[in-house]
Write a protein that holds these residues in place. Structure first.
Motif, PDB file in Angstrom:
ATOM      1  N   ALA A  68      -4.590  -0.489  -4.660  1.00  0.00           N
ATOM      2  CA  ALA A  68      -3.811   0.818  -4.166  1.00  0.00           C
ATOM      3  C   ALA A  68      -4.565   1.511  -3.879  1.00  0.00           C
ATOM      4  O   ALA A  68      -4.604   2.920  -3.284  1.00  0.00           O
ATOM      5  CB  ALA A  68      -2.570  -0.266  -3.673  1.00  0.00           C
ATOM      6  N   LEU A  74      -4.864   5.497  -2.181  1.00  0.00           N
ATOM      7  CA  LEU A  74      -3.225   5.799  -2.767  1.00  0.00           C
ATOM      8  C   LEU A  74      -3.125   7.065  -3.686  1.00  0.00           C
ATOM      9  O   LEU A  74      -2.204   7.885  -3.854  1.00  0.00           O
ATOM     10  CB  LEU A  74      -2.686   4.912  -2.701  1.00  0.00           C
ATOM     11  N   GLN A  81       3.932   8.458  -1.377  1.00  0.00           N
ATOM     12  CA  GLN A  81       3.466   7.903  -0.839  1.00  0.00           C
ATOM     13  C   GLN A  81       2.884   7.146  -2.034  1.00  0.00           C
ATOM     14  O   GLN A  81       3.543   6.081  -2.458  1.00  0.00           O
ATOM     15  CB  GLN A  81       2.545   7.721  -0.012  1.00  0.00           C
ATOM     16  N   ALA A  82       3.289   8.011  -3.554  1.00  0.00           N
ATOM     17  CA  ALA A  82       2.632   6.918  -4.705  1.00  0.00           C
ATOM     18  C   ALA A  82       4.525   6.154  -5.090  1.00  0.00           C
ATOM     19  O   ALA A  82       4.431   5.356  -5.314  1.00  0.00           O
ATOM     20  CB  ALA A  82       2.003   7.863  -5.672  1.00  0.00           C
ATOM     21  N   PHE A  85       5.307   3.415  -3.597  1.00  0.00           N
ATOM     22  CA  PHE A  85       4.064   2.342  -3.704  1.00  0.00           C
ATOM     23  C   PHE A  85       4.555   1.493  -5.000  1.00  0.00           C
ATOM     24  O   PHE A  85       5.139   0.245  -5.511  1.00  0.00           O
ATOM     25  CB  PHE A  85       2.888   2.655  -4.078  1.00  0.00           C
ATOM     26  N   LEU A  89       6.645  -2.238  -5.955  1.00  0.00           N
ATOM     27  CA  LEU A  89       5.856  -3.279  -6.535  1.00  0.00           C
ATOM     28  C   LEU A  89       7.401  -3.471  -7.198  1.00  0.00           C
ATOM     29  O   LEU A  89       7.414  -4.348  -8.114  1.00  0.00           O
ATOM     30  CB  LEU A  89       5.089  -2.589  -7.584  1.00  0.00           C
TER      31      LEU A  89
END
Length: 124
Positions: A68, A74, A81-82, A85, A89
């Protein structure tokens, strides 16, 4: 001299332009993925008890994070956006952790059935 945007011109945004990663980054990421795959195969041959699945899931999560970050770019996008993510996760880890915990703690019938199968296989 100051940097002023021209009226009517599209705003300059570094994230809009495509960016190519240097081959060293891509090859390094690929090498890390291959090394983690080797670690996964080696660890599958070790008997760590209930930690086998924890280790396998941890390695798989690390590999997914590498893909990713570097192959899906990313790492070079906005931090939001991180954060999304990483939040996703965390939820995946929580849900899988609950399933593993439930399987190992609250379903002793599965362990009894597994031990019966192992005993049956050993007797043959």
């Amino acid at each position: 001299m100051t940097d002023h945007a021209t009226p009517g011109a599209p705003a300059h945004d570094d994230h809009q332009a495509p960016h190519a990663l240097p081959p060293a980054v891509l090859l390094g990421t690929g090498a890390a993925l291959i090394a983690l795959t080797v670690v996964t195969v080696v660890s599958s041959r070790l008997d760590l008890g209930p930690f086998n699945i924890v280790l396998a899931l941890g390695i798989a999560s690390l590999k997914a994070a590498l893909v990713a970050m570097f192959f899906m770019h990313l790492k070079y996008e906005h931090r939001f956006q991180a954060v999304v993510f990483v939040g996703a996760l965390v939820f995946v880890v929580l849900f899988v952790g609950f399933v593993v915990f439930d399987t190992t703690q609250y379903q002793p019938d599965l362990r009894a059935a597994l031990q019966a199968l192992q005993a049956q296989a050993a007797a043959q």
